[in-house]
Motif scaffolding. Structure first.
Motif, PDB file in Angstrom:
ATOM      1  N   ALA A  48       0.828  -1.205   0.000  1.00 13.11           N
ATOM      2  CA  ALA A  48       0.000   0.000   0.000  1.00 13.11           C
ATOM      3  C   ALA A  48       0.863   1.255   0.000  1.00 13.11           C
ATOM      4  CB  ALA A  48      -0.918   0.011   1.220  1.00 13.11           C
ATOM      5  N   LYS A  49       0.406   2.238  -0.736  1.00 16.90           N
ATOM      6  CA  LYS A  49       1.032   3.563  -0.732  1.00 16.90           C
ATOM      7  C   LYS A  49      -0.084   4.604  -0.713  1.00 16.90           C
ATOM      8  CE  LYS A  49       4.602   6.329  -3.034  1.00 16.90           C
ATOM      9  NZ  LYS A  49       5.596   6.232  -1.946  1.00 16.90           N
ATOM     10  N   ASN A  50      -0.203   5.295   0.403  1.00 18.74           N
ATOM     11  CA  ASN A  50      -1.234   6.323   0.562  1.00 18.74           C
ATOM     12  C   ASN A  50      -2.641   5.750   0.386  1.00 18.74           C
ATOM     13  OD1 ASN A  50       0.860   8.179   0.922  1.00 18.74           O
ATOM     14  ND2 ASN A  50       0.941   8.663  -1.267  1.00 18.74           N
ATOM     15  N   GLU A  51      -2.922   4.680   1.120  1.00 19.98           N
ATOM     16  CA  GLU A  51      -4.212   3.995   1.030  1.00 19.98           C
ATOM     17  C   GLU A  51      -4.905   3.959   2.392  1.00 19.98           C
ATOM     18  OE1 GLU A  51      -5.796   2.878  -1.498  1.00 19.98           O
ATOM     19  OE2 GLU A  51      -4.395   2.431  -3.133  1.00 19.98           O
ATOM     20  N   GLU A  52      -4.755   5.003   3.162  1.00 19.29           N
ATOM     21  CA  GLU A  52      -5.250   5.031   4.539  1.00 19.29           C
ATOM     22  C   GLU A  52      -6.699   4.576   4.671  1.00 19.29           C
ATOM     23  OE1 GLU A  52      -6.233   8.423   7.962  1.00 19.29           O
ATOM     24  OE2 GLU A  52      -5.040   8.928   6.198  1.00 19.29           O
ATOM     25  N   PHE A  70      -2.293 -18.900   8.122  1.00 20.02           N
ATOM     26  CA  PHE A  70      -1.913 -17.808   7.233  1.00 20.02           C
ATOM     27  C   PHE A  70      -1.439 -16.603   8.027  1.00 20.02           C
ATOM     28  CE2 PHE A  70      -6.103 -16.404   8.408  1.00 20.02           C
ATOM     29  CZ  PHE A  70      -6.179 -15.038   8.164  1.00 20.02           C
ATOM     30  N   GLU A  71      -0.584 -15.842   7.394  1.00 20.17           N
ATOM     31  CA  GLU A  71      -0.147 -14.557   7.917  1.00 20.17           C
ATOM     32  C   GLU A  71      -0.472 -13.488   6.885  1.00 20.17           C
ATOM     33  OE1 GLU A  71       4.079 -14.247   8.346  1.00 20.17           O
ATOM     34  OE2 GLU A  71       4.476 -14.577   6.216  1.00 20.17           O
ATOM     35  N   ILE A  72      -0.543 -12.249   7.327  1.00 18.03           N
ATOM     36  CA  ILE A  72      -0.760 -11.129   6.418  1.00 18.03           C
ATOM     37  C   ILE A  72       0.476 -10.238   6.476  1.00 18.03           C
ATOM     38  CG2 ILE A  72      -2.196  -9.141   5.842  1.00 18.03           C
ATOM     39  CD1 ILE A  72      -4.500 -10.498   7.299  1.00 18.03           C
ATOM     40  N   VAL A  73       1.117 -10.066   5.347  1.00 19.53           N
ATOM     41  CA  VAL A  73       2.290  -9.203   5.260  1.00 19.53           C
ATOM     42  C   VAL A  73       1.838  -7.859   4.687  1.00 19.53           C
ATOM     43  CG1 VAL A  73       4.601  -8.892   4.292  1.00 19.53           C
ATOM     44  CG2 VAL A  73       3.785 -11.196   4.894  1.00 19.53           C
ATOM     45  N   LEU A  74       1.851  -6.844   5.531  1.00 21.14           N
ATOM     46  CA  LEU A  74       1.452  -5.504   5.119  1.00 21.14           C
ATOM     47  C   LEU A  74       2.699  -4.691   4.791  1.00 21.14           C
ATOM     48  CD1 LEU A  74      -1.294  -4.734   7.807  1.00 21.14           C
ATOM     49  CD2 LEU A  74      -1.589  -5.685   5.502  1.00 21.14           C
ATOM     50  N   ILE A  75       2.768  -4.176   3.578  1.00 17.36           N
ATOM     51  CA  ILE A  75       3.928  -3.413   3.121  1.00 17.36           C
ATOM     52  C   ILE A  75       3.522  -1.954   2.952  1.00 17.36           C
ATOM     53  CG2 ILE A  75       5.746  -3.248   1.393  1.00 17.36           C
ATOM     54  CD1 ILE A  75       4.832  -6.103   0.474  1.00 17.36           C
ATOM     55  N   ASP A  76       4.115  -1.100   3.742  1.00 19.89           N
ATOM     56  CA  ASP A  76       3.887   0.341   3.567  1.00 19.89           C
ATOM     57  C   ASP A  76       5.017   0.902   2.717  1.00 19.89           C
ATOM     58  OD1 ASP A  76       2.748   3.021   4.124  1.00 19.89           O
ATOM     59  OD2 ASP A  76       4.716   3.283   5.068  1.00 19.89           O
ATOM     60  N   ASP A  77       4.683   1.333   1.512  1.00 20.26           N
ATOM     61  CA  ASP A  77       5.685   1.828   0.567  1.00 20.26           C
ATOM     62  C   ASP A  77       5.862   3.338   0.720  1.00 20.26           C
ATOM     63  OD1 ASP A  77       7.527   2.042  -1.431  1.00 20.26           O
ATOM     64  OD2 ASP A  77       6.118   1.720  -3.077  1.00 20.26           O
ATOM     65  N   SER A  80       2.788   8.884   2.516  1.00 21.98           N
ATOM     66  CA  SER A  80       2.833  10.223   3.105  1.00 21.98           C
ATOM     67  C   SER A  80       1.573  10.534   3.907  1.00 21.98           C
ATOM     68  CB  SER A  80       3.032  11.276   2.006  1.00 21.98           C
ATOM     69  OG  SER A  80       1.991  11.194   1.046  1.00 21.98           O
ATOM     70  N   ASP A  81       0.609   9.606   3.904  1.00 21.22           N
ATOM     71  CA  ASP A  81      -0.597   9.795   4.718  1.00 21.22           C
ATOM     72  C   ASP A  81      -0.471   8.937   5.981  1.00 21.22           C
ATOM     73  OD1 ASP A  81      -1.015   7.241   3.834  1.00 21.22           O
ATOM     74  OD2 ASP A  81      -2.952   7.617   2.898  1.00 21.22           O
ATOM     75  N   GLU A  82      -1.586   8.484   6.540  1.00 25.61           N
ATOM     76  CA  GLU A  82      -1.568   7.732   7.790  1.00 25.61           C
ATOM     77  C   GLU A  82      -1.583   6.214   7.585  1.00 25.61           C
ATOM     78  OE1 GLU A  82      -1.309   9.293  10.786  1.00 25.61           O
ATOM     79  OE2 GLU A  82      -1.074  11.101   9.554  1.00 25.61           O
ATOM     80  N   THR A  83      -1.245   5.758   6.378  1.00 29.55           N
ATOM     81  CA  THR A  83      -1.269   4.318   6.111  1.00 29.55           C
ATOM     82  C   THR A  83      -0.381   3.540   7.079  1.00 29.55           C
ATOM     83  OG1 THR A  83      -1.746   4.629   3.754  1.00 29.55           O
ATOM     84  CG2 THR A  83      -0.754   2.535   4.386  1.00 29.55           C
ATOM     85  N   LEU A  84       0.821   4.006   7.303  1.00 29.01           N
ATOM     86  CA  LEU A  84       1.742   3.297   8.194  1.00 29.01           C
ATOM     87  C   LEU A  84       1.173   3.207   9.606  1.00 29.01           C
ATOM     88  CD1 LEU A  84       4.388   1.921   8.848  1.00 29.01           C
ATOM     89  CD2 LEU A  84       5.452   4.188   9.101  1.00 29.01           C
ATOM     90  N   ASP A 134      -6.768  -1.737  -2.171  1.00 29.49           N
ATOM     91  CA  ASP A 134      -8.145  -1.288  -2.387  1.00 29.49           C
ATOM     92  C   ASP A 134      -9.067  -2.443  -2.761  1.00 29.49           C
ATOM     93  OD1 ASP A 134      -7.106  -1.794  -4.888  1.00 29.49           O
ATOM     94  OD2 ASP A 134      -7.928   0.006  -5.826  1.00 29.49           O
ATOM     95  N   CYS A 135      -8.650  -3.665  -2.457  1.00 29.88           N
ATOM     96  CA  CYS A 135      -9.439  -4.856  -2.796  1.00 29.88           C
ATOM     97  C   CYS A 135      -9.968  -5.534  -1.535  1.00 29.88           C
ATOM     98  CB  CYS A 135      -8.583  -5.860  -3.557  1.00 29.88           C
ATOM     99  SG  CYS A 135      -8.081  -5.329  -5.200  1.00 29.88           S
ATOM    100  N   PHE A 136     -11.042  -6.272  -1.724  1.00 30.74           N
ATOM    101  CA  PHE A 136     -11.574  -7.078  -0.631  1.00 30.74           C
ATOM    102  C   PHE A 136     -12.043  -8.422  -1.174  1.00 30.74           C
ATOM    103  CE2 PHE A 136     -15.018  -4.538  -2.322  1.00 30.74           C
ATOM    104  CZ  PHE A 136     -16.090  -5.422  -2.417  1.00 30.74           C
TER     105      PHE A 136
END
Length: 368
Positions: A48-52, A70-77, A80-84, A134-136
């Motif tokens: 994700a990049k700027n997908e708060e 399962f594990e979920i690997v969340l990558i903050d690229d 510049s918003d609050e995604t991280l 942005d997917c579910f």
């Protein structure tokens, strides 16, 4: 002169019928897919990049999947918003979430492939399942349905990533129809043993496949293509299969206006220029046969040359194409768009021509 145009129409019509019946029919008329759970260890990877706002809504849906390992690997690229900050909160809330923080790198700035590479290396499971921020998933059995297709030989799974339905929006119908047509093509070719692309909204592969081709290194300079260029390089008849059970689908919010969607499609088309030669030829032949079919029909009917035969060819082509697309749309749970087929097909042809011309004079914008 008109007789040669008429003969050309017959040739083009046969090409179209070959695509729809000989190739696309493999998927459209195939039997429904059954699901047998494998319960393989899976790392779900989201970059994700700027997908708060999107990650607030959709990451919990991933965390709630009904799957034992399962594990979920969340990558903050480098958002510049609050995604991280949102990711960090999820990491505290869910024990199976792993967070990867990507700093801006001068050599790979803004390159999603660099961020994904870090996430893949950080993952702890042997099987990787990708979706976008942005997917579910369509169900709590998404992981089960996708990974059920893994075998000792089949280590790349191509899934379907659709778009949400928006009532009373013709643009939405165009977007969803184009998505179905694209899926019909790549799923059919994969079923025939010639996979050429997949979509990052719903794609799975064994981690070893990533390292077998040295990751994205061969196309790292191309800022798009972390999904389709990887599949184009790594997938083959022996290691690739498809997933099209409804439980395996993912959905995204569609673009809100034509300009945004047009920009998105420009990126996709520019990436396809880097496909293998055969894949570019088969895609180009299909589009050209579509375009010339209509042009030749218009010319011949304008001069009323063999108009009965021309109308018969037109009716045959439409009957076949409409039937195939309709069956495929039904399998992909997009039945409502099939009645719009004649109108949307024309709109897409002109859109693609516009994209090709626009891309000649300017480069599309890629990862945020």
């Amino acid at each position: 002169m008109l007789i040669y145009i008429f003969y050309s129409l017959i040739v083009v019509a046969f090409i179209q019928l070959f695509y729809y019946l000989g190739i696309f029919g493999k998927f459209a008329f195939g039997k429904q897919q059954d699901i047998t759970a494998k319960n393989l260890p899976v790392s779900v990877i989201v970059c994700a990049k700027n997908e708060e706002e999107n990650v607030k809504k959709y990451i919990p849906l991933l965390a709630q999947q009904d799957y034992p390992d399962f594990e979920i690997v969340l990558i903050d690229d480098a958002s510049s918003d609050e995604t991280l900050e949102v990711f960090e909160q999820f990491e505290k809330e869910y024990s199976n979430i792993r967070l990867v923080k990507v700093e801006n790198n001068e050599a790979f700035w803004g390159n999603k492939k660099y961020a994904l590479t870090l996430g893949i290396k950080a993952s702890k499971k042997d099987y990787l399942l990708f979706t976008d921020a942005d997917c579910f998933p369509n169900s709590k059995n998404w992981i089960t349905a996708m990974t059920a297709n893994f075998t000792s030989e089949k280590t790349i799974i191509l899934g379907y990533g659709g778009y949400e339905k928006v009532e009373r929006s013709f643009l939405n119908k165009i977007i969803r129809f184009e998505t179905v047509l694209t899926a019909l093509q790549y799923l059919s070719w994969a079923k025939l043993g010639a996979p050429y692309m997949g979509v990052g909204r719903n794609l799975a592969y064994k981690k070893e496949e990533f390292f077998n081709v040295n990751g994205f290194i061969d196309h790292i300079q191309i800022r798009s293509g972390d999904d389709d260029l990887f599949v184009n390089q790594a997938a083959n008849k022996a290691n690739t299969t498809i997933s099209y059970a409804p439980e395996s689908f993912t959905y995204s919010k569609p673009k809100k206006n034509y300009k945004e969607w047009f920009t998105q499609k420009r990126r996709h088309v520019s990436t396809a220029e880097h496909y293998k030669f055969f894949d570019k030829v088969q895609l180009g032949l299909f589009f050209c046969s579509q375009l010339f079919f209509f042009l030749l029909v218009i010319i011949l009917l304008s001069f009323q040359f063999q108009w009965i035969a021309v109308l018969a060819i037109l009716a045959t082509r439409y009957t076949v194409a409409w039937t195939v697309v309709g069956c495929a749309a039904g399998k992909l749970k997009e039945r409502d768009i099939k009645i719009w087929f004649p109108f949307i097909e024309i709109a897409l042809i002109f859109t693609q021509i516009n994209i090709f011309i626009t891309n000649i004079f300017s480069k599309p914008v890629y990862w945020k």
